[in-house]
Design a protein around this motif. Sequence first.
Motif, short mmCIF file in Angstrom:
data_model
loop_
_atom_site.label_atom_id
_atom_site.label_comp_id
_atom_site.label_asym_id
_atom_site.label_seq_id
_atom_site.Cartn_x
_atom_site.Cartn_y
_atom_site.Cartn_z
N ALA A 126 -7.49 12.47 22.04
CA ALA A 126 -8.49 12.09 22.87
C ALA A 126 -10.15 13.25 23.42
N ARG A 127 -9.70 14.37 23.17
CA ARG A 127 -10.11 15.15 23.46
C ARG A 127 -10.95 15.29 23.06
N ILE A 128 -10.70 15.30 21.26
CA ILE A 128 -12.07 15.18 20.55
C ILE A 128 -13.15 14.02 20.86
N ARG A 129 -12.45 12.46 20.79
CA ARG A 129 -13.10 11.70 21.12
C ARG A 129 -14.18 11.86 22.66
N GLY A 130 -13.61 12.88 23.08
CA GLY A 130 -14.09 13.08 24.47
C GLY A 130 -15.82 13.90 23.95
N ILE A 131 -14.88 14.71 23.72
CA ILE A 131 -16.47 16.42 23.25
C ILE A 131 -17.26 15.02 21.75
N ARG A 132 -17.23 13.81 21.28
CA ARG A 132 -17.85 13.76 20.64
C ARG A 132 -19.02 12.85 21.78
N GLU A 133 -18.27 11.84 22.86
CA GLU A 133 -19.19 11.43 23.75
C GLU A 133 -20.13 12.60 24.48
N LEU B 209 -23.80 12.19 24.77
CA LEU B 209 -25.07 12.36 25.52
C LEU B 209 -26.19 13.49 25.78
N GLU B 210 -25.15 14.26 24.97
CA GLU B 210 -26.39 15.72 25.09
C GLU B 210 -26.35 16.11 23.78
N PRO B 211 -26.80 15.63 22.83
CA PRO B 211 -26.93 16.19 20.95
C PRO B 211 -27.18 17.48 21.35
N HIS B 212 -28.53 18.22 21.98
CA HIS B 212 -29.33 19.32 22.54
C HIS B 212 -28.06 20.40 21.98
N ARG B 213 -26.96 20.25 22.40
CA ARG B 213 -25.35 21.57 22.60
C ARG B 213 -25.66 22.16 21.56
N GLY B 214 -25.58 21.38 20.07
CA GLY B 214 -25.85 21.47 18.86
C GLY B 214 -24.50 21.21 17.59
#
Length: 175
Positions: A143-150, A154-159
């Motif tokens: 669930a945490r991985i899914r949240g980070i992927r989402e 939404l914000e690909p500039h984070r790296g």
Amino acid sequence: MYVRPDLDQATSVVYRCLSQPVELADAPAEKWAQLTEASAGYPEALGPMVWGQSRWDSSVWGTEEDHARLRDVFAILFPNVDRATARDNHIRDAMHVSTAIRYGGFGFVTRERRLLNKADRIAERFHGFRMWPPEDALTEATARIRGIRELHRLEPHRGTLPTWPAEGDPPTPPE
């Protein structure tokens, strides 16, 4: 085993607990080899020394805070047991959980029902610290991985993200 966030890598790290090799010393040779090999790839957390329980070469001197934490964890996990006459496994179970909390872990993974039955009390006393069976720990991680992927979508500039298992392919816990 316990889980602690690795803020530099935006991931979590699984640690083996300090008294695990001491506990395994009494296991039959085949079981010892299997369990030692299974845990060898994880870093070992050096917990505060407990006389008669800890390995001197892989412990740290504890503070009053460490002593109080271990006392409180033991009292929650084994409320009707006198620590002075407790079984070694009871003391070591409390050491595992206390060490995980000491190092900022957010969860402890175990199959021991007697510990899992006290998970709510531990979470209440220690600011949401969780205890899970392996299957629930994997569900939480997924669930945490899914949240980070989402968030990354939404914000690909984070790296970039670390390499994780494929979305529908979480690992299965060992027996």
